[in-house]
Scaffold this motif. Structure first.
Motif, mmCIF file in Angstrom:
data_model
loop_
_atom_site.group_PDB
_atom_site.id
_atom_site.type_symbol
_atom_site.label_atom_id
_atom_site.label_comp_id
_atom_site.label_asym_id
_atom_site.label_seq_id
_atom_site.Cartn_x
_atom_site.Cartn_y
_atom_site.Cartn_z
ATOM 1 N N VAL A 103 0.827 -1.209 0.000
ATOM 2 C CA VAL A 103 0.000 0.000 0.000
ATOM 3 C C VAL A 103 0.860 1.257 0.000
ATOM 4 N N ASP A 104 1.853 1.314 0.874
ATOM 5 C CA ASP A 104 2.690 2.511 0.976
ATOM 6 C C ASP A 104 3.460 2.767 -0.312
ATOM 7 N N GLU A 105 3.907 1.698 -0.958
ATOM 8 C CA GLU A 105 4.684 1.843 -2.188
ATOM 9 C C GLU A 105 3.806 2.234 -3.375
ATOM 10 N N LEU A 106 2.595 1.694 -3.435
ATOM 11 C CA LEU A 106 1.757 1.870 -4.614
ATOM 12 C C LEU A 106 0.814 3.054 -4.536
ATOM 13 N N ALA A 107 0.495 3.533 -3.341
ATOM 14 C CA ALA A 107 -0.486 4.613 -3.200
ATOM 15 C C ALA A 107 -0.063 5.837 -4.011
ATOM 16 N N GLY A 108 -0.910 6.235 -4.944
ATOM 17 C CA GLY A 108 -0.623 7.394 -5.765
ATOM 18 C C GLY A 108 0.313 7.130 -6.925
ATOM 19 N N HIS A 109 0.767 5.883 -7.063
ATOM 20 C CA HIS A 109 1.659 5.532 -8.167
ATOM 21 C C HIS A 109 0.893 5.633 -9.488
ATOM 22 N N ARG A 110 1.608 6.020 -10.538
ATOM 23 C CA ARG A 110 0.933 6.229 -11.825
ATOM 24 C C ARG A 110 0.384 4.922 -12.405
ATOM 25 N N GLN A 111 0.878 3.786 -11.923
ATOM 26 C CA GLN A 111 0.414 2.495 -12.426
ATOM 27 C C GLN A 111 -0.183 1.642 -11.307
ATOM 28 N N GLU A 112 -0.812 2.304 -10.356
ATOM 29 C CA GLU A 112 -1.356 1.564 -9.214
ATOM 30 C C GLU A 112 -2.439 0.586 -9.645
ATOM 31 N N SER A 113 -3.411 1.041 -10.423
ATOM 32 C CA SER A 113 -4.510 0.160 -10.823
ATOM 33 C C SER A 113 -4.009 -0.975 -11.705
ATOM 34 N N GLU A 114 -3.039 -0.680 -12.596
ATOM 35 C CA GLU A 114 -2.481 -1.726 -13.446
ATOM 36 C C GLU A 114 -1.784 -2.804 -12.615
#
Length: 462
Positions: free
Chosen positions: A95-106
């Motif tokens: 969660v901490d790494e992916l939150a707000g990442h440009r490819q989170e949903s992917e």
């Protein structure tokens, strides 16, 4: 029509995973980056729904669906639950790494697609279904490894892709050979009968090729070369997933295939040799590692060797199948607990950087202790019970030498697991030297550590 409908209901857990992946993929195109957490909830809902359907499915009689190409039994049901729980833990630690990442949903879509492939690979009772599942479990990994957009991630992605392509060709070659000598029989139920009168050399060549191809997905020798680089170069979420979930499906697929082959081919011996090679090479290579993620990468190679022991005695003892399932469940939660600690402390890139962790962050130090002792196989952790069972299965199946090799390799692994944990009690870190641990990853580490101990206590009691 009613038969097809009942077949779809029988594979509802897999359908829910696939639907969740598609929903995350499509939904990501219409969801602003700051609201991508909604797709995380979609993925979690799909995994929870799949788990619930899997529990219900365990109450149904075992059987084959889709014209005998897919097995719906207790092993498939257990794999469904293990994969879903492991993927949930991966999402939690990421969660901490992916939150707000440009490819989170992917990322969530790729995780669910690969998880679906792992489950289908475990349940496949047909060579062609197994091939499709192998590809579904493999292709998303290439994108997951390369998402970090760094030089090491690019190297890991390239090695993963090239090794996947090579071993995929080996796998397909073996399938073609077996189909050719069996007269086109792809289903495991008829494969043993069809291959009994086939040329033994051709059957052996085909079987070895298929097993070796599956070893890429299992991450064991000889298909292990990509694992340490991918574990080191990928994002920690992807690294945790690729060293855990795909292995579950591959090991069970190898077990089913070996159990289905005729006695004219000693496939068990092939698996035994690969198991010994994996556990030994993984341990020897891990001795020199100082980077935690690379150390865990080599550790997973050795753990595959332990997990393959039941497949090496498939059909020779009733203990093999339950021992395999328990070990895979134990390994999944324990390995993910270790990766969760790494995810919580991303700035600590060497085992020496963990100095003073017991004083500054005792909760994480405890989770690390449980996970490392668990991977080693120390009571009361679940891996200890799992190793005890697979060793017992090997002994009961007439391959006591495999149990001896397991014990020797377990003792050898003591060195590098404790070498990582030793700095935790040595000295103390300088105030402000490292940022505070990531909150979600810390929670995942604690959950994984507790799950490893609780599963061990329950399994020991049973």
């Amino acid at each position: 029509m009613s038969g097809m409908g009942s077949d779809v209901v029988a594979v509802l857990p897999e359908v829910l995973l696939l639907v969740g992946a598609l929903a995350a993929l499509v939904g990501g195109a219409y969801t602003p980056r700051e609201r991508q957490w909604v797709l995380r909830l979609v993925a979690v809902a799909a995994l929870l729904g799949s788990s619930a359907a899997a529990v219900v499915g365990l109450t149904s009689p075992a059987g084959l669906v889709f014209e005998g190409t897919y097995a719906v039994d207790s092993t498939t049901g257990a794999v469904r639950l293990i994969v879903a729980a492991a993927t949930l833990l991966v999402i939690g630690l990421g969660v901490d790494e992916l939150a707000g990442h440009r490819q989170e949903s992917e990322t969530y879509a790729l995780l669910l697609l690969s998880a679906t492939g792992a489950v289908v690979m475990a349940g496949a009772a047909d060579l062609l279904v197994m091939v499709v599942a192998f590809l579904l479990a493999s292709i998303p990994l290439y994108a997951l490894v390369g998402q970090a957009r760094t030089a090491s991630a690019a190297e890991g992605a390239m090695k993963t892709y090239l090794m996947g392509a090579l071993f995929g060709i080996v796998l397909l070659t073996g399938v073609v050979v077996l189909l050719g000598v069996s007269g086109g029989e792809a289903g495991y139920a008829g494969l043993a009968v069809a291959l009994e009168t086939a040329p033994a050399g051709a059957v052996a060549a085909g079987a070895v090729a298929v097993i070796v191809g599956l070893m890429f997905k299992a991450g064991g020798v000889p298909g292990h070369f990509w694992v340490p680089d991918a574990a080191q170069g990928a994002g920690v979420t992807a690294a945790a997933f690729l060293t855990t979930v795909p292995k579950i499906g591959a090991v069970v697929a190898i077990y089913r295939l070996v159990d289905a082959l005729p006695v004219t081919v000693d496939a068990q011996l092939v698996v035994a040799v690969l198991a010994v090679a994996s556990m030994t090479l993984g341990n020897l290579a891990a001795f020199a590692q100082t980077a935690p993620r690379r150390l865990l990468g080599w550790s997973t190679v050795s753990q595959v060797g332990y997990a393959l022991l039941p497949a090496a005695v498939a059909g020779r003892t009733d203990l093999a199948e339950p021992a395999m399932v328990l070990f895979l469940a134990a390994y999944a939660v324990t390995n993910l607990a270790a990766f969760a600690v790494v995810a919580a402390l991303p700035r600590r890139v060497s085992i020496d950087d963990y100095r003073g962790l017991a004083r500054s962050h005792p909760l994480l130090a405890g989770a690390l202790l449980v996970s490392l002792l668990g991977l080693l196989g120390t009571p009361p952790t679940s891996v200890f019970v799992g190793k005890l069972l697979v060793a017992t299965a090997a002994w009961d199946g007439g391959s006591g030498w495999l149990a001896v090799v397991l014990v020797v390799n377990t003792l050898a692994s003591l060195f590098y697991y404790l070498r990582w944990f030793a700095p935790v009690f040595r000295g103390g870190e300088v105030d402000g030297e490292y940022p505070e641990p990531r909150a979600w990853a810390t929670r995942a580490a604690v959950v994984g550590g507790v799950a490893s101990v609780v599963l061990g206590l329950i399994a020991g009691a049973v």
